[in-house]
Design an enzyme around this catalytic site. Structure first.
Site, PDB file in Angstrom:
ATOM      1  N   LYS A  44      91.206  27.323 151.551  1.00  2.91           N
ATOM      2  CA  LYS A  44      91.968  26.391 150.690  1.00  2.91           C
ATOM      3  C   LYS A  44      91.244  25.047 150.567  1.00  2.91           C
ATOM      4  O   LYS A  44      91.128  24.504 149.467  1.00  2.91           O
ATOM      5  CB  LYS A  44      93.384  26.140 151.277  1.00  2.91           C
ATOM      6  CG  LYS A  44      94.230  27.389 151.423  1.00  2.91           C
ATOM      7  CD  LYS A  44      95.657  27.053 151.798  1.00  2.91           C
ATOM      8  CE  LYS A  44      95.799  26.348 153.127  1.00  2.91           C
ATOM      9  NZ  LYS A  44      95.509  27.166 154.307  1.00  2.91           N
ATOM     10  N   ARG A  75     104.766  24.621 153.623  1.00  7.50           N
ATOM     11  CA  ARG A  75     104.500  25.721 154.563  1.00  7.50           C
ATOM     12  C   ARG A  75     105.786  26.444 154.947  1.00  7.50           C
ATOM     13  O   ARG A  75     105.729  27.426 155.674  1.00  7.50           O
ATOM     14  CB  ARG A  75     103.843  25.159 155.828  1.00  7.50           C
ATOM     15  CG  ARG A  75     102.335  25.397 155.907  1.00  7.50           C
ATOM     16  CD  ARG A  75     101.844  24.720 157.170  1.00  7.50           C
ATOM     17  NE  ARG A  75     100.617  25.254 157.706  1.00  7.50           N
ATOM     18  CZ  ARG A  75      99.426  24.667 157.567  1.00  7.50           C
ATOM     19  NH1 ARG A  75      99.299  23.606 156.820  1.00  7.50           N
ATOM     20  NH2 ARG A  75      98.372  25.182 158.176  1.00  7.50           N
ATOM     21  N   ARG A 107      82.176  31.810 164.158  1.00  6.03           N
ATOM     22  CA  ARG A 107      81.880  30.391 163.910  1.00  6.03           C
ATOM     23  C   ARG A 107      82.008  29.562 165.188  1.00  6.03           C
ATOM     24  O   ARG A 107      81.134  28.757 165.510  1.00  6.03           O
ATOM     25  CB  ARG A 107      82.813  29.842 162.819  1.00  6.03           C
ATOM     26  CG  ARG A 107      82.376  28.475 162.310  1.00  6.03           C
ATOM     27  CD  ARG A 107      83.239  27.957 161.201  1.00  6.03           C
ATOM     28  NE  ARG A 107      84.581  27.636 161.698  1.00  6.03           N
ATOM     29  CZ  ARG A 107      85.686  27.970 161.086  1.00  6.03           C
ATOM     30  NH1 ARG A 107      85.654  28.656 159.971  1.00  6.03           N
ATOM     31  NH2 ARG A 107      86.844  27.638 161.593  1.00  6.03           N
ATOM     32  N   ARG A 151      87.343  22.160 167.118  1.00  8.43           N
ATOM     33  CA  ARG A 151      88.709  21.637 166.931  1.00  8.43           C
ATOM     34  C   ARG A 151      89.676  22.370 167.862  1.00  8.43           C
ATOM     35  O   ARG A 151      89.579  23.595 168.009  1.00  8.43           O
ATOM     36  CB  ARG A 151      89.126  21.866 165.469  1.00  8.43           C
ATOM     37  CG  ARG A 151      89.575  20.603 164.772  1.00  8.43           C
ATOM     38  CD  ARG A 151      89.724  20.812 163.303  1.00  8.43           C
ATOM     39  NE  ARG A 151      90.862  21.680 163.002  1.00  8.43           N
ATOM     40  CZ  ARG A 151      91.148  22.096 161.769  1.00  8.43           C
ATOM     41  NH1 ARG A 151      90.371  21.733 160.764  1.00  8.43           N
ATOM     42  NH2 ARG A 151      92.178  22.853 161.560  1.00  8.43           N
ATOM     43  N   ARG A 182      98.593  30.510 164.666  1.00  6.58           N
ATOM     44  CA  ARG A 182      98.769  29.910 163.331  1.00  6.58           C
ATOM     45  C   ARG A 182      99.002  30.998 162.289  1.00  6.58           C
ATOM     46  O   ARG A 182      99.790  30.821 161.360  1.00  6.58           O
ATOM     47  CB  ARG A 182      97.536  29.059 162.971  1.00  6.58           C
ATOM     48  CG  ARG A 182      97.423  27.825 163.867  1.00  6.58           C
ATOM     49  CD  ARG A 182      96.078  27.167 163.730  1.00  6.58           C
ATOM     50  NE  ARG A 182      95.954  26.432 162.486  1.00  6.58           N
ATOM     51  CZ  ARG A 182      94.790  26.063 161.962  1.00  6.58           C
ATOM     52  NH1 ARG A 182      93.655  26.385 162.572  1.00  6.58           N
ATOM     53  NH2 ARG A 182      94.758  25.390 160.855  1.00  6.58           N
TER      54      ARG A 182
HETATM   55  P1  AMP Z   1      95.902  22.796 158.494  1.00  8.47           P
HETATM   56  O1  AMP Z   1      94.687  21.964 158.642  1.00  8.47           O
HETATM   57  O2  AMP Z   1      96.495  22.722 157.155  1.00  8.47           O
HETATM   58  O3  AMP Z   1      95.707  24.192 158.948  1.00  8.47           O
HETATM   59  O4  AMP Z   1      97.010  22.136 159.468  1.00  8.47           O
HETATM   60  C1  AMP Z   1      96.776  21.950 160.830  1.00  8.47           C
HETATM   61  C2  AMP Z   1      98.101  21.868 161.563  1.00  8.47           C
HETATM   62  O5  AMP Z   1      98.853  20.759 161.072  1.00  8.47           O
HETATM   63  C3  AMP Z   1      98.992  23.062 161.394  1.00  8.47           C
HETATM   64  O6  AMP Z   1      98.688  24.105 162.267  1.00  8.47           O
HETATM   65  C4  AMP Z   1     100.328  22.459 161.686  1.00  8.47           C
HETATM   66  O7  AMP Z   1     100.534  22.260 163.040  1.00  8.47           O
HETATM   67  C5  AMP Z   1     100.224  21.090 161.047  1.00  8.47           C
HETATM   68  N1  AMP Z   1     100.634  21.126 159.648  1.00  8.47           N
HETATM   69  C6  AMP Z   1      99.863  20.907 158.573  1.00  8.47           C
HETATM   70  N2  AMP Z   1     100.595  20.998 157.447  1.00  8.47           N
HETATM   71  C7  AMP Z   1     101.835  21.288 157.826  1.00  8.47           C
HETATM   72  C8  AMP Z   1     103.040  21.521 157.126  1.00  8.47           C
HETATM   73  N3  AMP Z   1     103.091  21.499 155.789  1.00  8.47           N
HETATM   74  N4  AMP Z   1     104.143  21.790 157.828  1.00  8.47           N
HETATM   75  C9  AMP Z   1     104.129  21.797 159.151  1.00  8.47           C
HETATM   76  N5  AMP Z   1     103.030  21.610 159.868  1.00  8.47           N
HETATM   77  C10 AMP Z   1     101.885  21.352 159.236  1.00  8.47           C
END
Ligand code: AMP
Length: 300
Positions: free
Chosen positions: A13, A88, A127, A139, A150
């Site tokens: 994404k 989400r 990776r 990370r 996740r």
């Molecule tokens: P991402 O980089 O988008 O995968 O987000 C990293 C982490 O941030 C996720 O695993 C969640 O813990 C938190 N996070 C990001 N976006 C959301 C969202 N829209 N709702 C809830 N948690 C989020």
């Protein structure tokens, strides 16, 4: 343009969002990036989100909805945005709908990047191993263990959005396992189709408006005609009435004159009569005095 990129972590994404930013000049709004920045800055939101994120769970809806509500208000988001990692959950999607409705904004499309979870886990494992070999920092939530958490969160809480947006006819699904370039190409095709459909709808709306205007224009004189006719007839009647009133006025004036004349004529007759009477009396009196004078002469 306002878009949502939907897909599990690692589906690409972020990469595709960056390409869209360059192509369309709109901003990428990634809740993950914003939360990471909040964690790094140690803000109250960051402190709240830090451990949740590290475990691979989702941050509470109200926190992310608040972040997005503020962010789309900013000037750089006016032209459009790509939501990456938001919504989400169904609750987040509903909050976004309400937010957009309140701002009278439209959501153009939701693009789902469909991936094979097993392949994703393999990709991440390779990776992370390479990064560790190079001595790079990995990370906290980018390990195969956290990734499987996740992915589980995605399946349970985010995947229902596929139905949510497909019911609203917003969803387009693209194979996220293709090469990056091919995925970009497919996204662009979807966006062109959306833009075409939008302009066709706009043209239809405009032609509908034009037709309605034409019909209204045609209907207007037709509906005005009888009124105009009636007004004309009423005008004529009024004119006639005026004329009649004028001639009645004239008649009244002339009859008044006639009456006056008759009156004066009558008065004239009366005066003549009086004059005649006076003349008669005077004649009589003259006669009488002549007689008396005669008698007086005779006596003398
Ligand atoms: P991402 O980089 O988008 O995968 O987000 C990293 C982490 O941030 C996720 O695993 C969640 O813990 C938190 N996070 C990001 N976006 C959301 C969202 N829209 N709702 C809830 N948690 C989020």
């Amino acid at each position: 343009m306002r878009l949502i990129l939907l897909g599990p972590p690692g589906a690409g994404k972020g990469t595709q969002a960056q390409r869209l930013v360059h192509k369309h000049g709109i901003v990428q709004l990634s809740t993950g990036d914003m939360l990471r920045a909040a964690v790094a800055a140690g803000t109250p939101i960051g402190l709240k989100a830090k451990d949740i994120m590290a475990s691979g769970a989702l941050v509470p809806d109200e926190v992310v909805v608040g972040i997005i509500a503020d962010r789309i208000e900013e000037p750089d988001a006016k032209k459009g945005f790509i939501l990456d990692g938001f919504p989400r959950t169904v609750a987040q999607a509903e909050a976004l709908d309400a937010l957009l409705k309140q701002k009278k904004l439209n959501l153009d499309a939701v693009i789902e990047l469909k991936v094979n979870e097993g392949a994703l886990l393999d990709r991440v494992a390779t990776r992370v191993a390479q990064m560790r070999e190079r001595g790079e920092e990995v990370r906290a939530d980018d390990t195969p263990e956290v990734l499987s958490n996740r992915l589980a969160s995605y399946r349970a809480q985010t995947e229902p959005l596929v139905d949510y947006y497909s019911e609203r006819r917003k969803l387009a699904t693209i194979d996220g396992m293709m090469a990056i370039e091919e995925v970009t190409e497919d996204i662009n095709k979807v966006l062109s189709a959306v833009a075409e459909a939008d302009s066709a709808r706009a043209a239809k709306r405009a032609s509908g408006k034009k037709t309605a205007k034409r019909v209204a224009k045609k209907a207007k004189p037709a509906s005005k005609k009888p009124a105009r006719k009636a007004a004309k007839a009423a005008g004529k009647v009024a004119k006639k009435g005026k004329k009649a009133a004028k001639s009645a006025g004239k008649a009244a004036k002339s009859s008044k004159k006639t009456a006056k004349k008759a009156k004066s004529r009558a008065a004239g007759t009366r005066a003549a009569k009086t004059r005649a009477k006076t003349r008669k009396v005077a004649k009589k009196a003259a006669k009488k005095s002549a007689k008396a004078a005669k008698r007086l002469t005779k006596r003398r």
